[in-house]
Write a protein that holds these residues in place. Structure first.
Motif, PDB file in Angstrom:
ATOM      1  N   UNK A 117       0.824  -1.206   0.000  1.00 30.42           N
ATOM      2  CA  UNK A 117       0.000   0.000   0.000  1.00 30.42           C
ATOM      3  C   UNK A 117       0.861   1.259   0.000  1.00 30.42           C
ATOM      4  N   UNK A 118       1.975   1.236   0.721  1.00 33.98           N
ATOM      5  CA  UNK A 118       2.839   2.415   0.796  1.00 33.98           C
ATOM      6  C   UNK A 118       3.374   2.802  -0.578  1.00 33.98           C
ATOM      7  N   UNK A 119       3.877   1.828  -1.319  1.00 36.09           N
ATOM      8  CA  UNK A 119       4.401   2.115  -2.657  1.00 36.09           C
ATOM      9  C   UNK A 119       3.283   2.551  -3.591  1.00 36.09           C
ATOM     10  N   UNK A 120       2.158   1.847  -3.550  1.00 36.71           N
ATOM     11  CA  UNK A 120       1.057   2.140  -4.463  1.00 36.71           C
ATOM     12  C   UNK A 120       0.496   3.539  -4.248  1.00 36.71           C
ATOM     13  N   UNK A 121       0.281   3.920  -3.003  1.00 36.26           N
ATOM     14  CA  UNK A 121      -0.361   5.215  -2.753  1.00 36.26           C
ATOM     15  C   UNK A 121       0.603   6.367  -3.033  1.00 36.26           C
ATOM     16  N   UNK A 122       1.908   6.176  -2.765  1.00 36.64           N
ATOM     17  CA  UNK A 122       2.859   7.237  -3.071  1.00 36.64           C
ATOM     18  C   UNK A 122       3.087   7.362  -4.571  1.00 36.64           C
ATOM     19  N   UNK A 123       3.015   6.244  -5.297  1.00 41.75           N
ATOM     20  CA  UNK A 123       3.075   6.322  -6.756  1.00 41.75           C
ATOM     21  C   UNK A 123       1.879   7.088  -7.294  1.00 41.75           C
ATOM     22  N   UNK A 124       0.721   6.849  -6.728  1.00 40.01           N
ATOM     23  CA  UNK A 124      -0.472   7.588  -7.130  1.00 40.01           C
ATOM     24  C   UNK A 124      -0.330   9.082  -6.809  1.00 40.01           C
ATOM     25  N   UNK A 125       0.208   9.397  -5.632  1.00 39.93           N
ATOM     26  CA  UNK A 125       0.381  10.796  -5.258  1.00 39.93           C
ATOM     27  C   UNK A 125       1.380  11.518  -6.142  1.00 39.93           C
ATOM     28  N   UNK A 126       2.504  10.858  -6.445  1.00 40.36           N
ATOM     29  CA  UNK A 126       3.495  11.463  -7.334  1.00 40.36           C
ATOM     30  C   UNK A 126       2.915  11.653  -8.732  1.00 40.36           C
ATOM     31  N   UNK A 127       2.099  10.692  -9.174  1.00 37.56           N
ATOM     32  CA  UNK A 127       1.453  10.813 -10.480  1.00 37.56           C
ATOM     33  C   UNK A 127       0.507  12.010 -10.515  1.00 37.56           C
ATOM     34  N   UNK A 128      -0.215  12.222  -9.428  1.00 38.77           N
ATOM     35  CA  UNK A 128      -1.159  13.341  -9.369  1.00 38.77           C
ATOM     36  C   UNK A 128      -0.424  14.674  -9.436  1.00 38.77           C
ATOM     37  N   UNK A 129       0.690  14.800  -8.719  1.00 39.52           N
ATOM     38  CA  UNK A 129       1.468  16.042  -8.772  1.00 39.52           C
ATOM     39  C   UNK A 129       1.980  16.303 -10.182  1.00 39.52           C
ATOM     40  N   UNK A 130       2.510  15.286 -10.834  1.00 44.23           N
ATOM     41  CA  UNK A 130       3.077  15.456 -12.162  1.00 44.23           C
ATOM     42  C   UNK A 130       1.990  15.778 -13.194  1.00 44.23           C
ATOM     43  N   UNK A 131       0.889  15.072 -13.114  1.00 39.18           N
ATOM     44  CA  UNK A 131      -0.170  15.236 -14.110  1.00 39.18           C
ATOM     45  C   UNK A 131      -0.794  16.624 -14.046  1.00 39.18           C
ATOM     46  N   UNK A 132      -0.977  17.164 -12.837  1.00 38.71           N
ATOM     47  CA  UNK A 132      -1.662  18.452 -12.683  1.00 38.71           C
ATOM     48  C   UNK A 132      -0.720  19.594 -12.319  1.00 38.71           C
ATOM     49  N   UNK A 133       0.580  19.296 -12.144  1.00 38.13           N
ATOM     50  CA  UNK A 133       1.592  20.315 -11.831  1.00 38.13           C
ATOM     51  C   UNK A 133       1.197  21.150 -10.614  1.00 38.13           C
ATOM     52  N   UNK A 134       0.810  20.448  -9.561  1.00 37.46           N
ATOM     53  CA  UNK A 134       0.447  21.100  -8.300  1.00 37.46           C
ATOM     54  C   UNK A 134       0.984  20.264  -7.146  1.00 37.46           C
ATOM     55  N   UNK A 135       1.577  20.936  -6.152  1.00 36.88           N
ATOM     56  CA  UNK A 135       2.068  20.235  -4.972  1.00 36.88           C
ATOM     57  C   UNK A 135       0.904  19.729  -4.128  1.00 36.88           C
ATOM     58  N   UNK A 136       0.995  18.489  -3.708  1.00 39.50           N
ATOM     59  CA  UNK A 136      -0.035  17.952  -2.819  1.00 39.50           C
ATOM     60  C   UNK A 136       0.470  16.812  -1.951  1.00 39.50           C
ATOM     61  N   UNK A 137       1.728  16.398  -2.123  1.00 44.01           N
ATOM     62  CA  UNK A 137       2.226  15.253  -1.372  1.00 44.01           C
ATOM     63  C   UNK A 137       2.151  15.464   0.141  1.00 44.01           C
ATOM     64  N   UNK A 138       2.455  16.663   0.612  1.00 45.32           N
ATOM     65  CA  UNK A 138       2.404  16.907   2.051  1.00 45.32           C
ATOM     66  C   UNK A 138       0.976  16.787   2.574  1.00 45.32           C
ATOM     67  N   UNK A 139       0.011  17.301   1.821  1.00 43.48           N
ATOM     68  CA  UNK A 139      -1.382  17.183   2.252  1.00 43.48           C
ATOM     69  C   UNK A 139      -1.837  15.724   2.236  1.00 43.48           C
TER      70      UNK A 139
END
Length: 409
Positions: A117-139
């Motif tokens: 789950x840790x790898x999967x959810x962080x991959x999803x989070x990194x993908x979201x930042x890259x796709x939309x060019x907005x920081x959100x990993x900390x949130x």
């Protein structure tokens, strides 16, 4: 509001991924808050509790090649959903464990699924930042801490209502299943982009752009990646140990009441939630490197002073400093690793899971050999080690702006 009814693609993905982060924090802190009860029910010593926690760390460590294979076969979306459900069901297994060996097996399986789950959810989070060019990993990581906070509050209430661990874990499983169902429709697709195939940069960025690693051979990690791994291990050791040992420290060393003891986790998690809600802005203003360096120094100094002072109030203050200071370490390191490619992200995530689960039992061994106060001193030293590692990492500015449009809860 249901995730499927949110029309903004960024917010929809953010809420869905946040549900996975929330689930992991909630599941982890749920059983961690009941360690005193599990210790009593199975008649365990402090060293045996350490071995029990080490079983989860061993599961996390050996899961690394398994996770890489599952990510290639299933993608981050399916792997995240299935591992989230598996972690929920393992709570029932832990509550029903009739003896110590069975509990060890359950915790080993828990470590494997946490790694997935840790790898999967962080991959999803990194993908979201890259796709939309907005920081959100900390949130997103804030929702992990929010999950820990909610679990601690639930544990405190359930402890006051009943001594039955099974009843507590049953309520937790219902909540986790509901979270998984809410995330199902909003997670990012795992299909790789069809245009411009064959470029090495595209292959490396597959995990950060679409949440699924490219199927190519593993390469020798660079020195930069290794320093990221070290920072991640020490940071998650500190974070995990606060979850696993703060309740016992308050009860056995600071002599807090049974009802107050779980609030140690609540203080740490609450401060981490607050810090992570603001950390994307700090990253944009001061840079990831400075945020990690100053934060880990505050965490180390605050907890060390609390241990020297002794007592319940200083302990809670020191726990607050730890939560505030260590909060931004993992989001910043994950974001930096994602910019290095899929290999770096997978390795750093695996080290993060290993530190989160294998670090606390090491604290238990130190406590068994000396005292829990010295064990918590090692936690403060781990936070200090993060500060040292951060000076060896070449931090690059986050390319995205901080997300101000929505904050996942």
């Amino acid at each position: 509001m249901r995730v499927s009814r949110v029309h903004d693609p960024f917010l929809r993905g953010q809420l869905a991924i946040a549900a996975l982060f929330l689930s992991l924090g909630f599941q982890y802190a749920t059983w961690a808050a009941r360690i005193p009860a599990i210790k009593s029910d199975l008649d365990l010593s402090a060293a045996e509790v350490g071995v029990l926690l080490m079983a989860a760390g061993v599961g996390a460590a050996v899961s690394f090649p398994v996770v890489a294979w599952l990510m290639r076969r299933m993608g981050s979306r399916r792997l995240g959903l299935l591992s989230q459900l598996g972690l929920a069901l393992l709570l029932l297994g832990l509550a029903a464990a009739p003896n110590y060996p069975v509990a060890l097996l359950v915790m080993c399986a828990d470590g494997v699924l946490v790694g997935c789950l840790n790898v999967a959810m962080n991959a999803q989070g990194a993908a979201l930042e890259t796709r939309h060019e907005r920081n959100t990993m900390a949130k997103l990581h804030a929702t992990f801490s929010a999950g820990s906070l909610l679990a601690a509050l639930l544990a405190s209430g359930m402890t006051a209502a009943t001594d039955a661990v099974a009843a507590h874990f049953g309520v937790a499983v219902v909540l986790l299943v509901a979270l998984g169902a809410s995330a199902r429709t909003g997670l990012l697709d795992d299909e790789a982009p069809a245009d411009e195939p064959g470029e090495a940069a595209r292959a490396d960025a597959a995990v950060t752009a679409e949440g699924k690693p490219a199927g190519r051979r593993w390469t020798v990690p660079s020195s930069l990646t290794l320093w990221m791994c070290c920072a991640m291990v020490f940071g998650t050791v500190a974070e995990g140990a606060m979850n696993d040992w703060s309740a016992l420290y308050l009860k056995d060393v600071a002599e807090a009441s049974a009802e107050l003891a779980p609030l140690g986790i609540a203080v740490v998690s609450g401060m981490m939630v607050v810090a992570r809600l603001f950390a994307d802005g700090w990253r944009a203003r001061w840079g990831d490197g400075r945020v990690v360096l100053l934060g880990s120094a505050v965490a180390a100094a605050g907890l060390a002073l609390a241990l020297v002072s002794g007592g319940v109030a200083p302990a809670l203050a020191g726990f607050a400093c730890m939560g505030l200071g260590i909060a931004a370490v993992t989001p910043c390191v994950y974001a930096a690793a994602a910019r290095q490619g899929s290999d770096a992200l997978t390795l750093v995530a695996a080290m993060g899971t290993t530190g989160l689960l294998a670090g606390p039992p090491l604290i238990g061994f130190i406590a068994g050999a000396s005292s829990l106060a010295w064990g918590m001193g090692a936690v403060a030293a781990s936070a200090g080690a993060v500060a040292l590692c951060s000076t060896r990492i070449r931090w690059t500015p986050a390319p995205a702006v901080p997300d101000e449009a929505a904050t996942p809860a």
